[in-house]
Scaffold this active site. Structure first.
Site, PDB file in Angstrom:
ATOM      1  N   LYS A 115       0.866  -1.182   0.000  1.00 41.80           N
ATOM      2  CA  LYS A 115       0.000   0.000   0.000  1.00 41.80           C
ATOM      3  C   LYS A 115       0.901   1.231   0.000  1.00 41.80           C
ATOM      4  CE  LYS A 115      -3.862   1.953   2.689  1.00 41.80           C
ATOM      5  NZ  LYS A 115      -4.725   1.741   3.881  1.00 41.80           N
ATOM      6  N   SER A 147      -9.593   1.757   2.929  1.00 41.48           N
ATOM      7  CA  SER A 147      -8.732   2.536   2.073  1.00 41.48           C
ATOM      8  C   SER A 147      -7.686   1.717   1.334  1.00 41.48           C
ATOM      9  CB  SER A 147      -8.024   3.614   2.911  1.00 41.48           C
ATOM     10  OG  SER A 147      -7.196   3.014   3.883  1.00 41.48           O
ATOM     11  N   SER A 174      -9.821  -0.678   7.129  1.00 41.78           N
ATOM     12  CA  SER A 174      -9.296  -0.583   5.765  1.00 41.78           C
ATOM     13  C   SER A 174      -8.565  -1.807   5.219  1.00 41.78           C
ATOM     14  CB  SER A 174      -8.376   0.625   5.644  1.00 41.78           C
ATOM     15  OG  SER A 174      -9.157   1.781   5.562  1.00 41.78           O
TER      16      SER A 174
HETATM   17  N1  GLN Z   1     -13.268   4.129   6.598  1.00 42.56           N
HETATM   18  C1  GLN Z   1     -12.525   4.525   7.757  1.00 42.56           C
HETATM   19  C2  GLN Z   1     -12.112   5.964   7.636  1.00 42.56           C
HETATM   20  O1  GLN Z   1     -12.392   6.521   6.641  1.00 42.56           O
HETATM   21  C3  GLN Z   1     -11.351   3.628   7.981  1.00 42.56           C
HETATM   22  C4  GLN Z   1     -10.171   3.938   7.159  1.00 42.56           C
HETATM   23  C5  GLN Z   1      -8.987   3.102   7.517  1.00 42.56           C
HETATM   24  O2  GLN Z   1      -9.097   2.068   8.176  1.00 42.56           O
HETATM   25  N2  GLN Z   1      -7.810   3.580   7.122  1.00 42.56           N
HETATM   26  O3  GLN Z   1     -11.531   6.520   8.484  1.00 42.56           O
END
Ligand code: GLN
Length: 483
Positions: free
Chosen positions: A76, A151, A175
């Protein structure tokens, strides 16, 4: 060759059926051919990959072995990679080449893994659709009109489309697990502190944790083995021995106590997903598990608490991007204030700006007690709920997400609608617990995930249960049409 799992690749390399260089070339060609449909990579690292593959082949020829020696992966794009762009999905870091490798990157490279590239992601890991990337949205290989989740959506889409067997992700509120669920993968968020955060660009430091995305629990075990462990560079890394995750995969599930929280089955859950969750429970019962209804009474407070804490920490972490030291700088600043304002205003996208505003507000002098401190108290209540539940059960099971993958753009005008998709995943981050999502069926041709949660440092138990489930089901073997 692109259908092979990490475990199969390890066997193939050990048996000299193919070399890492051959495999790497096949996968790079596949990425070049298919990724334009998906947009799952931000950067490809062909030269590095071929060099690492040749080095891994040479190490094997010298008698070395290891499940990751010569295994192709991707990171990532928030893991720092020395001399390679590390963008975090943002215009702010479009020109940033990290001066060092993240611990995770260095550990996996030392184990012989081959880095094919850096995967697309929501900007600064904020999102659950992978639509907020500066480099454009990622598409779900199961249906190109749908989101892959976020994400870590680039990692998920690439692995689901068999562009490579496994990739790293990070999970601040879901994410890893949420995109795994939406693309038919197995994804594991480890216990907070299990995997080093050094060199992982921070979103919300008390919640962020890196982990593996792969097709099977067996492969997650292999990748986690290479990622986990104490790191003196990360003050929140925990000095606990790392068990042999692969060795624990075949433990019996006889007598395993599964807790199913009654709060999980509320109105927001797609009833077809509820049915698949209960079907997975039946499958585990056949393997000897016993099931019990439990309660997590404070779960309803998790989303509001998370969406105070995560933006608060983000607003603090992202203050380092000021246009002065590194990253984007606006053209012709009139003075210092103009430089700050325009560099940040032009460098950050709308979702990141929204979170910075919310976070700065929640942390401001008059509101700190009312919001941030209150949210931290809720966090403790959520942890206490889990501690009480784990006195009665060994594992908690439920849906990973309330809905399958939605259409691109469907939730763009309503950020809260997207925040609500995190309802099942964020409690594990608030409590610091490990969680895993595994494939458990399909709704309208789109994958559905089941989430398992375990007590601190019981990643092995999660992998064991998921592996046994996968030995007796074939959801995880399904491949999206066209890939
Ligand atoms: N959807 C969550 C957010 O927008 C989690 C994102 C993540 O785990 N990086 O914060």
């Amino acid at each position: 060759m692109h259908q092979l799992t990490l475990a199969e690749i390890a066997r193939g390399l050990a048996d000299k059926k193919f070399s890492s260089e051959e495999l790497t070339k096949v996968l790079l060609a596949r990425i070049a051919q298919l990724d334009p449909q998906l947009n799952s990579f931000i950067s490809l690292t062909e030269d590095l990959a071929l060099q690492q593959a040749k080095a891994a082949d040479a190490r094997r020829a010298n008698g070395e072995s290891g499940a990751l020696l010569g295994a192709p992966i991707a990171h990532k794009d928030l893991f720092c990679t020395q001399g390679i762009r590390t963008s975090c999905g943002s215009k702010m870091l479009d020109n940033f080449k990290a001066p060092y490798d993240a611990t995770v990157v260095a550990k996996l490279a030392a184990a012989g893994a081959v880095t094919l590239g850096k995967t697309n992601m929501d900007e600064f890991a904020m999102g659950s659709a992978n639509e907020s990337s500066y480099y454009g949205a990622v598409k779900n290989p199961w249906n190109l009109e749908h989101v892959p989740g976020g994400s870590s959506g680039g990692s998920a889409a690439a692995v689901a489309a068999r562009l490579l067997p496994a990739a790293t992700g990070t999970d601040t509120g879901g994410s890893i697990r949420q995109p795994a669920a939406l693309t038919n993968l197995t994804g594991l968020k480890p216990t907070y502190g299990r995997v080093s955060r050094w060199g992982m660009i921070a979103y919300a430091s008390s919640l962020d944790q890196g982990g593996p995305l792969a097709r099977t629990a067996e492969d997650c075990a292999i990748l986690l083995q290479g990622m986990a462990g104490f790191d003196p560079q990360d003050s929140t890394s925990i000095d606990e021995p790392v068990p042999d995750y692969s060795a624990g995969l075949n433990g019996s599930l006889q007598g395993l106590r599964i807790g199913v929280p009654k709060e999980y089955f509320s109105a927001g859950l797609d009833p077809r997903i509820a049915d698949l969750v209960m079907a997975s429970v039946e499958e585990l019962k056949k393997l000897g598990a016993v099931v019990k209804e439990i309660s997590l009474p404070n779960m309803q407070h998790a989303i509001p608490a998370y969406y105070v804490i995560a933006p608060a920490e983000a607003s603090s972490n992202l203050s380092r991007f000021d246009g002065v030291r590194f990253g984007y700088r606006c053209e012709d600043p009139k003075n210092l204030e103009d430089l700050y304002k325009r560099s940040r205003g032009e460098g950050f996208g709308p979702e990141v700006q929204r979170r910075i505003m919310v976070g700065a507000y929640a942390l401001s002098a008059g509101y700190y007690d009312a919001y941030y401190l209150k949210a931290q108290k809720i966090r403790r209540l959520i942890k206490n709920d889990f501690m009480a539940a784990f006195n009665e059960v060994d594992i908690i099971l439920g849906p990973t997400t309330p809905n399958p993958a939605w259409k691109l753009g469907a939730k763009n005008s309503d950020p809260v609608a997207a925040y609500l998709e995190d309802v099942y995943t964020i409690t594990a981050n608030l409590a610091g617990l490990p969680g895993l999502s595994m494939p458990a069926g399909f709704v309208d041709g789109l994958p559905v995930g089941v989430q398992l949660l375990a007590p601190y440092f019981q990643e092995g138990r999660l992998l064991n249960v998921a592996h046994q489930y996968q030995q007796n089901t074939d959801w995880h073997t399904r491949t999206p049409t066209g890939f």
